[in-house]
Design an enzyme around this catalytic site. Sequence first.
Site, PDB file in Angstrom:
ATOM      1  N   SER A  42       0.896  -1.363  -0.014  1.00  0.00           N
ATOM      2  CA  SER A  42       0.156  -0.152  -0.129  1.00  0.00           C
ATOM      3  C   SER A  42       0.816   1.152  -0.069  1.00  0.00           C
ATOM      4  O   SER A  42       0.464   2.359  -0.251  1.00  0.00           O
ATOM      5  CB  SER A  42      -1.059  -0.131   1.308  1.00  0.00           C
ATOM      6  N   HIS A  69      -5.331  -3.705  -2.628  1.00  0.00           N
ATOM      7  CA  HIS A  69      -4.969  -2.645  -3.343  1.00  0.00           C
ATOM      8  C   HIS A  69      -4.972  -3.349  -4.823  1.00  0.00           C
ATOM      9  O   HIS A  69      -4.588  -2.755  -5.897  1.00  0.00           O
ATOM     10  CB  HIS A  69      -3.821  -1.887  -3.007  1.00  0.00           C
ATOM     11  N   LYS A 114     -11.736   0.115  -1.513  1.00  0.00           N
ATOM     12  CA  LYS A 114     -10.943   1.130  -2.047  1.00  0.00           C
ATOM     13  C   LYS A 114     -11.208   0.675  -3.876  1.00  0.00           C
ATOM     14  O   LYS A 114     -12.141   1.540  -4.152  1.00  0.00           O
ATOM     15  CB  LYS A 114      -9.421   0.248  -2.234  1.00  0.00           C
TER      16      LYS A 114
END
Length: 388
Positions: free
Chosen positions: A177, A205, A236
């Site tokens: 990240s 991610h 996300k």
Amino acid sequence: MTFDLAADLEKRRQQHRFREPLVMDGPCGRVARLAGRDYLNFCSNDYLGLANDPEVVAAFQQAAGSWGVGSGASHLVCGHQRPHQDLEEALAAHTGRERALLFSTGYMANLGVMSALLGKSDAVFEDRLNHASLLDGGLLSGARFRRFAHNDPTALERLLQRSEARRKLAVVDGVFSMDGDEAPLAALANVCEANDAWLMVDDAHGIGVLDEQGRGSLFSQGVNDRVQVLMGTLGKGQGTGGAFVAGSHELIETLIQFARTFIYTTAMPAAVAAATLTSLKKSQQEHWRREKLAELVTRFRAGASELGYTLMDSQTPIQPILIGSDADAMALSAALREKGFLITAIRPPTVPEGEARLRVTLSAAHELADVDALLAALDEVGRRKSDA
């Protein structure tokens, strides 16, 4: 005995590491509204631009009308509603797994997995740059805890070969990240298979972003059938909230029975699950979002490199500019904010000492002109610093 909290807070201020929440006066998107001013937002994790997508918002509103705004209980009491079940089945199909299980956050998912699978007679092996939730999950599990050099399968192999633990679990981020680089999953799977270990990947991610259908790191690297535990977040790339773990029927049943962060927590609102079903379909079908992201990443990397900024080895929407000192990172963040760009300075302990950075994140909501404007601002700020 006293708790000298004021001294601890002042020390953090002196280190340029004091953190304060920014109060946003608008939805997450390309533009952030802060203290009466609009900024181009280059620090959210809304990679596909779905957090304020009209269809996703409409799905949430419609579901709230049907299901209310709270589930009212944990999944195992009476909080597991039809949209939760539908989303779990959709996520299992999307990730090529037998089953999936929803958690309120990625942090709770990681703690829940490791506490359910590991104990004192077991061992957990983690990449040094793993997310804090993975590190905490390993430490709190009670298992013997070992860390290996970043993205180094050989270092992991040495630790696994020396271990006589009952169960051995290797844990990595799919996409890291704060650096934006990807774990070498095939090489890690080779090492785990040779040493009777399981591999767990936190793909917070990668889900939505990587692979032509947004199925994440495991599909983009061709190892989906070699990774026993997949964790993904929904706040996300999917633009909503919550998290899930996907795997075999036996894994999910084990988590239902033993993962305390699942058992003892109120289920997410059903409206969030319903909105996520819509955002999941859009992320699967709207390939232009990932294509646009790739174009933005290429444009930013070429421009920032030409300006002399130090980038990290990342081809993902996470594009950190390595600065070094905490004070310099804070100063650059402030200078860019003056020019209308919102980019947070990331400092220790989130990143290693001496590696403070600006974590630039790109979104399909951005335009090429936005990236060009940011590069122009970086050029001007950099020239102003050189002249000082």
